[in-house]
Design a protein around this motif. Structure first.
Motif, short mmCIF file in Angstrom:
data_model
loop_
_atom_site.label_atom_id
_atom_site.label_comp_id
_atom_site.label_asym_id
_atom_site.label_seq_id
_atom_site.Cartn_x
_atom_site.Cartn_y
_atom_site.Cartn_z
N TYR A 275 0.84 -1.20 0.00
CA TYR A 275 0.00 0.00 0.00
C TYR A 275 0.87 1.26 0.00
O TYR A 275 0.58 2.22 -0.72
N ALA A 276 1.93 1.25 0.81
CA ALA A 276 2.82 2.41 0.84
C ALA A 276 3.50 2.63 -0.51
O ALA A 276 3.76 3.76 -0.91
N ALA A 277 3.76 1.53 -1.23
CA ALA A 277 4.46 1.64 -2.51
C ALA A 277 3.55 2.07 -3.64
O ALA A 277 3.95 2.85 -4.51
N ALA A 278 2.31 1.53 -3.66
CA ALA A 278 1.47 1.75 -4.83
C ALA A 278 -0.02 1.76 -4.51
O ALA A 278 -0.83 1.33 -5.35
N GLY A 279 -0.42 2.18 -3.33
CA GLY A 279 -1.82 2.28 -3.00
C GLY A 279 -2.49 0.93 -2.81
O GLY A 279 -1.81 -0.10 -2.60
N LEU A 280 -3.81 0.91 -2.87
CA LEU A 280 -4.55 -0.33 -2.64
C LEU A 280 -4.18 -1.41 -3.64
O LEU A 280 -4.09 -2.60 -3.30
N GLY A 281 -3.96 -1.02 -4.89
CA GLY A 281 -3.55 -2.00 -5.89
C GLY A 281 -2.23 -2.65 -5.52
O GLY A 281 -2.05 -3.85 -5.68
N GLY A 282 -1.30 -1.85 -5.02
CA GLY A 282 -0.01 -2.39 -4.59
C GLY A 282 -0.15 -3.32 -3.41
O GLY A 282 0.52 -4.34 -3.32
N GLY A 283 -1.06 -2.97 -2.47
CA GLY A 283 -1.28 -3.84 -1.31
C GLY A 283 -1.83 -5.18 -1.72
O GLY A 283 -1.40 -6.23 -1.23
N LEU A 284 -2.80 -5.17 -2.64
CA LEU A 284 -3.39 -6.43 -3.11
C LEU A 284 -2.38 -7.24 -3.92
O LEU A 284 -2.32 -8.47 -3.81
N LEU A 285 -1.58 -6.56 -4.75
CA LEU A 285 -0.56 -7.26 -5.53
C LEU A 285 0.46 -7.93 -4.61
O LEU A 285 0.81 -9.11 -4.79
N ALA A 286 0.93 -7.20 -3.61
CA ALA A 286 1.93 -7.75 -2.69
C ALA A 286 1.38 -8.96 -1.96
O ALA A 286 2.07 -9.98 -1.80
N ALA A 287 0.13 -8.88 -1.51
CA ALA A 287 -0.47 -10.01 -0.80
C ALA A 287 -0.63 -11.21 -1.72
O ALA A 287 -0.34 -12.35 -1.34
N ALA A 288 -1.09 -10.97 -2.96
CA ALA A 288 -1.28 -12.07 -3.90
C ALA A 288 0.03 -12.79 -4.20
O ALA A 288 0.10 -14.02 -4.20
N VAL A 289 1.09 -12.02 -4.43
CA VAL A 289 2.39 -12.62 -4.74
C VAL A 289 2.96 -13.35 -3.52
O VAL A 289 3.54 -14.43 -3.64
N ALA A 290 2.77 -12.78 -2.33
CA ALA A 290 3.34 -13.39 -1.12
C ALA A 290 2.65 -14.70 -0.76
O ALA A 290 3.30 -15.64 -0.28
N PHE A 291 1.34 -14.78 -0.97
CA PHE A 291 0.60 -15.98 -0.56
C PHE A 291 0.49 -17.04 -1.66
O PHE A 291 0.21 -18.20 -1.37
N ALA A 292 0.71 -16.66 -2.91
CA ALA A 292 0.60 -17.63 -4.00
C ALA A 292 1.51 -18.84 -3.81
O ALA A 292 1.07 -19.98 -4.04
N PRO A 293 2.79 -18.68 -3.39
CA PRO A 293 3.63 -19.86 -3.21
C PRO A 293 3.07 -20.85 -2.19
O PRO A 293 3.23 -22.07 -2.37
N SER A 294 2.41 -20.37 -1.14
CA SER A 294 1.85 -21.28 -0.15
C SER A 294 0.80 -22.19 -0.78
O SER A 294 0.76 -23.41 -0.51
N PHE A 295 -0.06 -21.62 -1.62
CA PHE A 295 -1.06 -22.43 -2.32
C PHE A 295 -0.38 -23.43 -3.26
O PHE A 295 -0.75 -24.61 -3.32
N LEU A 296 0.63 -22.96 -4.00
CA LEU A 296 1.29 -23.83 -4.96
C LEU A 296 2.04 -24.97 -4.27
O LEU A 296 2.02 -26.12 -4.73
N PHE A 297 2.72 -24.66 -3.15
CA PHE A 297 3.44 -25.70 -2.41
C PHE A 297 2.49 -26.82 -1.99
O PHE A 297 2.83 -28.01 -2.09
N VAL A 298 1.30 -26.44 -1.51
CA VAL A 298 0.36 -27.45 -1.03
C VAL A 298 -0.32 -28.17 -2.20
O VAL A 298 -0.40 -29.40 -2.23
N LEU A 299 -0.80 -27.42 -3.18
CA LEU A 299 -1.55 -28.03 -4.27
C LEU A 299 -0.70 -29.01 -5.08
O LEU A 299 -1.18 -30.05 -5.52
N PHE A 300 0.58 -28.67 -5.27
CA PHE A 300 1.44 -29.53 -6.08
C PHE A 300 2.35 -30.44 -5.25
O PHE A 300 2.95 -31.36 -5.80
#
Length: 383
Positions: A275-300
Motif C-alpha cells: 500500500y505504501a508503494a502503490a496504494g490499494l492496488g499495490g497492497g493487493l498485488l503484494a499479498a497475492a504474490v506473497a501468498f501464491a507460493p503457499s497455495f502452490l506448495f500445497v496443491l502440487f
C-alpha cells in the motif's frame, strides 16, 4: 486425492476457515491451536497423527507455515477446491482489516492520537523481534546436534557461525539477506550429505523499481523465507525503507505492529508495504504474490509431503538455514530500535522487553498496550 473430500462441504470450509481468519489473533501458535480444535477435537475430520504430520510437513516449507497448514487441512477435506476456499477464507479477513488500517495510519494527515498509537506500537516492535528470535533458539540449537556424525560440538559451532552470518546479513546486506539464508542451508547440506544436490531455485534477481520491485519483495517473503513469519522483517525492511524509499523507518515499524495485532497470518504485513508503494492496488498485488507460493506448495506438493519429511538433504538444509534465520531476526531488532525518534519510545521499548522476555506475556497485548500508551503520550510531543 484426500480421503475425506466428500465428507465436508465447501460452504462449511468457508465458514469455519473464515471464522479462524477473523479470530486468529496471536500469530501461528493461535492458528495451529484453532485448527487443531476444529479439525481434530470438535469435528474429528483428522486424526491427531494426521494433524501433527501436517504441522511437521508445512514447517519444512519456506513461507508462512500456519497459512500452509490452513491450506493443507482444507485440502485433506476437499482436495483442490477445499484448499482454495479454505486458504482464501483464512487469509482475506485479516488482509481487508490490515489494508483498512494501512489507509488510516499512512494517511497524509491522520489525527494526533493515531500517530501516537502508531509510534507507541512501533516502539515495541524491536522487542517483539528479539522475543521471536529467542523463541526459535531452543529448537534450532537442539537440532544442530541431532544426527551429527562429526560430534555435537561441531554441529553447534556451525550453528553459531550461521547465526552470526544471519545477524550480520540483516545489518549489512539488506535485500541480499535471502542469499545468506540459502548459503547457510546449502553449507549444512554439504557438510552432512557431502553434496550440494538439493533442488532449490532462487528465482529472479531484484527488479530495478516499480511494481516489479514490489513483486520481488513480496516473492521473497512468500517463497524464500524460512523460520516463521518474523523473518519477513529483515527481508522487507532494507527494500521498503532504504532501497526503494516506500516507507520511513517509523512507518515500517507501524506496518510490523499492524501485522501482529490483526488476525490471520503475520505475513499480511507485506500488504502494508505494498500500500505504501502503490496504494490499494499495490497492497493487493503484494499479498497475492506473497501468498501464491503457499497455495502452490500445497496443491502440487501435499501428496509428496511424506517423502519431503524423509529427505535428509531437506532436513540438513533447514538445520543450517534455521540458525541463520534466528540471527537475522535478532539482528533486525537493531536497526528497528535505531529507527525510534522520541525518548518516550525508548521507555516503551524497555517496558516491552521486560513484558516479553522477563514476564513472558502476550505479544498482542504488548503491542496494544504500547499503542494505547502512545495514543495518550504522543500528542503531548506534537505528533
Amino acid at each position: 486425492m484426500p480421503e475425506r473430500q466428500e465428507r465436508v462441504s465447501l460452504g462449511t470450509i468457508a465458514v469455519e476457515w473464515g471464522r479462524i481468519g477473523c479470530t486468529g489473533f496471536g500469530g501461528p501458535p493461535t492458528h495451529i491451536l484453532l485448527l487443531r480444535r476444529l479439525c481434530v477435537e470438535r469435528r474429528g475430520w483428522l486424526s491427531t497423527e494426521e494433524f501433527e504430520d501436517g504441522i511437521a510437513a508445512t514447517n519444512l516449507l519456506p513461507g508462512p507455515a500456519s497459512t500452509q497448514l490452513a491450506i493443507f487441512t482444507a485440502w485433506r477435506l476437499r482436495g483442490v477446491p477445499g484448499a482454495l476456499v479454505g486458504g482464501a477464507c483464512f487469509i482475506v479477513p485479516g488482509l481487508l482489516l490490515i489494508l483498512a488500517l494501512a489507509v488510516l495510519f499512512l494517511a497524509g494527515d491522520p489525527p494526533a492520537w493515531v500517530l501516537g498509537a502508531a509510534a507507541g506500537a512501533g516502539a515495541a516492535v524491536p522487542a517483539v523481534a528479539a522475543h521471536a528470535a529467542a523463541a526459535l533458539v531452543p529448537g534450532s540449537w537442539a537440532r544442530a546436534a541431532a544426527g551429527e556424525t562429526g560430534g555435537e560440538r561441531a554441529g553447534r559451532a556451525r550453528w553459531v557461525v550461521y547465526a552470526a552470518a544471519g545477524a550480520a546479513a540483516a545489518l549489512l546486506t539488506g535485500p541480499w539477506l535471502v542469499l545468506v539464508l540459502l548459503a547457510a542451508g546449502l553449507a549444512e547440506v554439504a557438510v552432512r550429505q557431502r553434496s550440494l544436490t538439493l533442488p532449490l531455485v532462487l528465482g529472479a534477481l531484484p527488479a530495478t523499481g516499480g511494481l516489479g520491485a514490489l513483486a520481488w519483495v513480496a516473492f521473497k517473503v512468500g517463497a524464500l523465507s524460512y523460520g516463521g513469519g518474523f523473518v519477513i522483517i529483515p527481508l522487507m525492511r532494507a527494500d521498503a525503507v532504504e532501497r526503494y524509499g516506500w516507507m520511513t523507518d517509523g512507518q515500517f515499524l507501524n506496518a510490523v505492529a499492524l501485522g501482529q495485532i490483526t488476525p490471520g497470518p503475520v505475513v499480511q504485513t507485506v500488504a502494508v508495504v505494498g500500500y505504501a508503494a502503490a496504494g490499494l492496488g499495490g497492497g493487493l498485488l503484494a499479498a497475492a504474490v506473497a501468498f501464491a507460493p503457499s497455495f502452490l506448495f500445497v496443491l502440487f506438493g501435499a501428496s509428496r509431503f511424506d517423502r519431503l519429511r524423509a529427505d535428509r538433504r531437506v532436513q540438513s538444509f533447514l538445520t543450517g538455514a534455521g540458525p541463520a534465520v534466528v540471527g537475522a531476526i535478532a539482528g533486525s531488532a537493531v536497526p528497528l530500535a535505531l529507527g525510534l525518534q522520541y525518548g518516550w519510545q525508548v521507555a516503551v521499548l524497555a517496558l516491552a522487553l521486560a513484558w516479553l522476555l522477563a514476564a513472558r506475556r502476550s505479544v498482542v497485548a504488548c503491542l496494544l498496550l504500547a499503542g494505547a500508551a502512545g495514543a495518550l503520550v504522543g500528542p503531548w510531543y506534537g505528533l
